[in-house]
Motif scaffolding. Sequence first.
Motif, PDB file in Angstrom:
ATOM      1  N   LYS A   1       0.816  -1.206   0.000  1.00  0.00           N
ATOM      2  CA  LYS A   1       0.000   0.000   0.000  1.00  0.00           C
ATOM      3  C   LYS A   1       0.855   1.264   0.000  1.00  0.00           C
ATOM      4  O   LYS A   1       0.324   2.364   0.052  1.00  0.00           O
ATOM      5  CB  LYS A   1      -0.944   0.013   1.199  1.00  0.00           C
ATOM      6  N   GLY A   2       2.159   1.118  -0.030  1.00  0.00           N
ATOM      7  CA  GLY A   2       3.039   2.262  -0.151  1.00  0.00           C
ATOM      8  C   GLY A   2       3.555   2.830   1.145  1.00  0.00           C
ATOM      9  O   GLY A   2       3.953   3.978   1.193  1.00  0.00           O
ATOM     10  N   TYR A   3       3.573   2.053   2.208  1.00  0.00           N
ATOM     11  CA  TYR A   3       4.165   2.538   3.446  1.00  0.00           C
ATOM     12  C   TYR A   3       5.662   2.743   3.211  1.00  0.00           C
ATOM     13  O   TYR A   3       6.289   1.993   2.459  1.00  0.00           O
ATOM     14  CB  TYR A   3       3.971   1.521   4.575  1.00  0.00           C
ATOM     15  N   PRO A   4       6.263   3.742   3.848  1.00  0.00           N
ATOM     16  CA  PRO A   4       7.701   3.968   3.664  1.00  0.00           C
ATOM     17  C   PRO A   4       8.492   2.738   4.103  1.00  0.00           C
ATOM     18  O   PRO A   4       8.146   2.096   5.085  1.00  0.00           O
ATOM     19  CB  PRO A   4       8.013   5.151   4.590  1.00  0.00           C
ATOM     20  N   LYS A   5       9.523   2.447   3.356  1.00  0.00           N
ATOM     21  CA  LYS A   5      10.352   1.296   3.693  1.00  0.00           C
ATOM     22  C   LYS A   5      11.169   1.602   4.936  1.00  0.00           C
ATOM     23  O   LYS A   5      11.539   2.736   5.191  1.00  0.00           O
ATOM     24  CB  LYS A   5      11.289   0.942   2.533  1.00  0.00           C
ATOM     25  N   SER A   6      11.460   0.573   5.724  1.00  0.00           N
ATOM     26  CA  SER A   6      12.246   0.726   6.940  1.00  0.00           C
ATOM     27  C   SER A   6      13.612   0.104   6.730  1.00  0.00           C
ATOM     28  O   SER A   6      13.772  -0.826   5.954  1.00  0.00           O
ATOM     29  CB  SER A   6      11.555   0.030   8.118  1.00  0.00           C
ATOM     30  N   ASN A   7      14.610   0.632   7.464  1.00  0.00           N
ATOM     31  CA  ASN A   7      15.929   0.014   7.405  1.00  0.00           C
ATOM     32  C   ASN A   7      15.988  -1.120   8.417  1.00  0.00           C
ATOM     33  O   ASN A   7      14.998  -1.477   9.033  1.00  0.00           O
ATOM     34  CB  ASN A   7      17.026   1.066   7.636  1.00  0.00           C
ATOM     35  N   ALA A   8      17.173  -1.677   8.621  1.00  0.00           N
ATOM     36  CA  ALA A   8      17.320  -2.835   9.497  1.00  0.00           C
ATOM     37  C   ALA A   8      16.937  -2.519  10.938  1.00  0.00           C
ATOM     38  O   ALA A   8      16.535  -3.403  11.685  1.00  0.00           O
ATOM     39  CB  ALA A   8      18.751  -3.354   9.440  1.00  0.00           C
ATOM     40  N   ASN A   9      17.039  -1.244  11.356  1.00  0.00           N
ATOM     41  CA  ASN A   9      16.709  -0.873  12.726  1.00  0.00           C
ATOM     42  C   ASN A   9      15.248  -0.501  12.890  1.00  0.00           C
ATOM     43  O   ASN A   9      14.829  -0.050  13.938  1.00  0.00           O
ATOM     44  CB  ASN A   9      17.572   0.310  13.178  1.00  0.00           C
ATOM     45  N   GLY A  10      14.455  -0.625  11.835  1.00  0.00           N
ATOM     46  CA  GLY A  10      13.051  -0.284  11.908  1.00  0.00           C
ATOM     47  C   GLY A  10      12.789   1.194  11.705  1.00  0.00           C
ATOM     48  O   GLY A  10      11.685   1.657  11.883  1.00  0.00           O
ATOM     49  N   GLU A  11      13.833   1.945  11.330  1.00  0.00           N
ATOM     50  CA  GLU A  11      13.659   3.373  11.087  1.00  0.00           C
ATOM     51  C   GLU A  11      13.241   3.583   9.646  1.00  0.00           C
ATOM     52  O   GLU A  11      13.730   2.930   8.739  1.00  0.00           O
ATOM     53  CB  GLU A  11      14.969   4.115  11.366  1.00  0.00           C
ATOM     54  N   ARG A  12      12.338   4.527   9.448  1.00  0.00           N
ATOM     55  CA  ARG A  12      11.863   4.798   8.099  1.00  0.00           C
ATOM     56  C   ARG A  12      12.906   5.578   7.326  1.00  0.00           C
ATOM     57  O   ARG A  12      13.641   6.389   7.878  1.00  0.00           O
ATOM     58  CB  ARG A  12      10.557   5.571   8.143  1.00  0.00           C
ATOM     59  N   ASN A  13      12.941   5.346   6.033  1.00  0.00           N
ATOM     60  CA  ASN A  13      13.871   6.029   5.156  1.00  0.00           C
ATOM     61  C   ASN A  13      13.291   7.379   4.789  1.00  0.00           C
ATOM     62  O   ASN A  13      12.277   7.471   4.130  1.00  0.00           O
ATOM     63  CB  ASN A  13      14.124   5.178   3.896  1.00  0.00           C
ATOM     64  N   HIS A  14      13.936   8.466   5.219  1.00  0.00           N
ATOM     65  CA  HIS A  14      13.465   9.816   4.961  1.00  0.00           C
ATOM     66  C   HIS A  14      14.426  10.553   4.018  1.00  0.00           C
ATOM     67  O   HIS A  14      14.634  11.747   4.150  1.00  0.00           O
ATOM     68  CB  HIS A  14      13.337  10.610   6.266  1.00  0.00           C
ATOM     69  N   ALA A  15      15.005   9.879   3.074  1.00  0.00           N
ATOM     70  CA  ALA A  15      16.000  10.487   2.198  1.00  0.00           C
ATOM     71  C   ALA A  15      15.430  11.662   1.429  1.00  0.00           C
ATOM     72  O   ALA A  15      16.041  12.720   1.349  1.00  0.00           O
ATOM     73  CB  ALA A  15      16.559   9.436   1.235  1.00  0.00           C
ATOM     74  N   SER A  16      14.235  11.540   0.876  1.00  0.00           N
ATOM     75  CA  SER A  16      13.675  12.629   0.089  1.00  0.00           C
ATOM     76  C   SER A  16      13.288  13.799   0.975  1.00  0.00           C
ATOM     77  O   SER A  16      13.488  14.944   0.615  1.00  0.00           O
ATOM     78  CB  SER A  16      12.461  12.144  -0.713  1.00  0.00           C
ATOM     79  N   THR A  17      12.782  13.534   2.178  1.00  0.00           N
ATOM     80  CA  THR A  17      12.362  14.632   3.041  1.00  0.00           C
ATOM     81  C   THR A  17      13.558  15.321   3.675  1.00  0.00           C
ATOM     82  O   THR A  17      13.524  16.509   3.910  1.00  0.00           O
ATOM     83  CB  THR A  17      11.401  14.142   4.136  1.00  0.00           C
ATOM     84  N   SER A  18      14.648  14.602   3.922  1.00  0.00           N
ATOM     85  CA  SER A  18      15.795  15.247   4.536  1.00  0.00           C
ATOM     86  C   SER A  18      16.459  16.201   3.553  1.00  0.00           C
ATOM     87  O   SER A  18      16.945  17.250   3.937  1.00  0.00           O
ATOM     88  CB  SER A  18      16.799  14.211   5.041  1.00  0.00           C
ATOM     89  N   SER A  19      16.474  15.883   2.252  1.00  0.00           N
ATOM     90  CA  SER A  19      17.053  16.803   1.292  1.00  0.00           C
ATOM     91  C   SER A  19      16.167  18.032   1.124  1.00  0.00           C
ATOM     92  O   SER A  19      16.653  19.142   0.949  1.00  0.00           O
ATOM     93  CB  SER A  19      17.270  16.113  -0.061  1.00  0.00           C
ATOM     94  N   GLU A  20      14.845  17.835   1.218  1.00  0.00           N
ATOM     95  CA  GLU A  20      13.936  18.973   1.170  1.00  0.00           C
ATOM     96  C   GLU A  20      14.124  19.872   2.375  1.00  0.00           C
ATOM     97  O   GLU A  20      14.115  21.090   2.276  1.00  0.00           O
ATOM     98  CB  GLU A  20      12.482  18.476   1.099  1.00  0.00           C
ATOM     99  N   ASN A  21      14.337  19.266   3.542  1.00  0.00           N
ATOM    100  CA  ASN A  21      14.533  20.042   4.767  1.00  0.00           C
ATOM    101  C   ASN A  21      15.814  20.849   4.715  1.00  0.00           C
ATOM    102  O   ASN A  21      15.870  21.970   5.213  1.00  0.00           O
ATOM    103  CB  ASN A  21      14.526  19.132   5.992  1.00  0.00           C
ATOM    104  N   SER A  22      16.859  20.310   4.115  1.00  0.00           N
ATOM    105  CA  SER A  22      18.113  21.034   4.058  1.00  0.00           C
ATOM    106  C   SER A  22      17.976  22.269   3.179  1.00  0.00           C
ATOM    107  O   SER A  22      18.584  23.294   3.442  1.00  0.00           O
ATOM    108  CB  SER A  22      19.245  20.143   3.564  1.00  0.00           C
ATOM    109  N   VAL A  23      17.155  22.224   2.145  1.00  0.00           N
ATOM    110  CA  VAL A  23      16.914  23.383   1.302  1.00  0.00           C
ATOM    111  C   VAL A  23      16.114  24.407   2.062  1.00  0.00           C
ATOM    112  O   VAL A  23      16.397  25.593   2.021  1.00  0.00           O
ATOM    113  CB  VAL A  23      16.174  22.969  -0.004  1.00  0.00           C
ATOM    114  N   ASN A  24      15.114  23.960   2.820  1.00  0.00           N
ATOM    115  CA  ASN A  24      14.252  24.863   3.560  1.00  0.00           C
ATOM    116  C   ASN A  24      14.962  25.532   4.735  1.00  0.00           C
ATOM    117  O   ASN A  24      14.575  26.612   5.144  1.00  0.00           O
ATOM    118  CB  ASN A  24      13.013  24.129   4.069  1.00  0.00           C
TER     119      ASN A  24
END
Length: 73
Positions: free
Chosen positions: A46-69
Amino acid sequence: MEKLNTELYLQNCYMIQENERLRKKAHQLNQENQALLSELKQKMSKGYPKSNANGERNHASTSSENSVNTNKP
């Protein structure tokens, strides 16, 4: 000798019962595991964000957006 055979027979009966109990428990846990795996696959499809091995969600796209903002005054 007969006493020893009786003791061994009783131990064997106990082990057979315990084995059956553990077999049922393993079957129950396997069913629960399959249900959870099915639920996880449905959520992932259903499109839930993928998690890494530690169960943390991958926020790669949002972190790059935040750095611009963050450079805005």
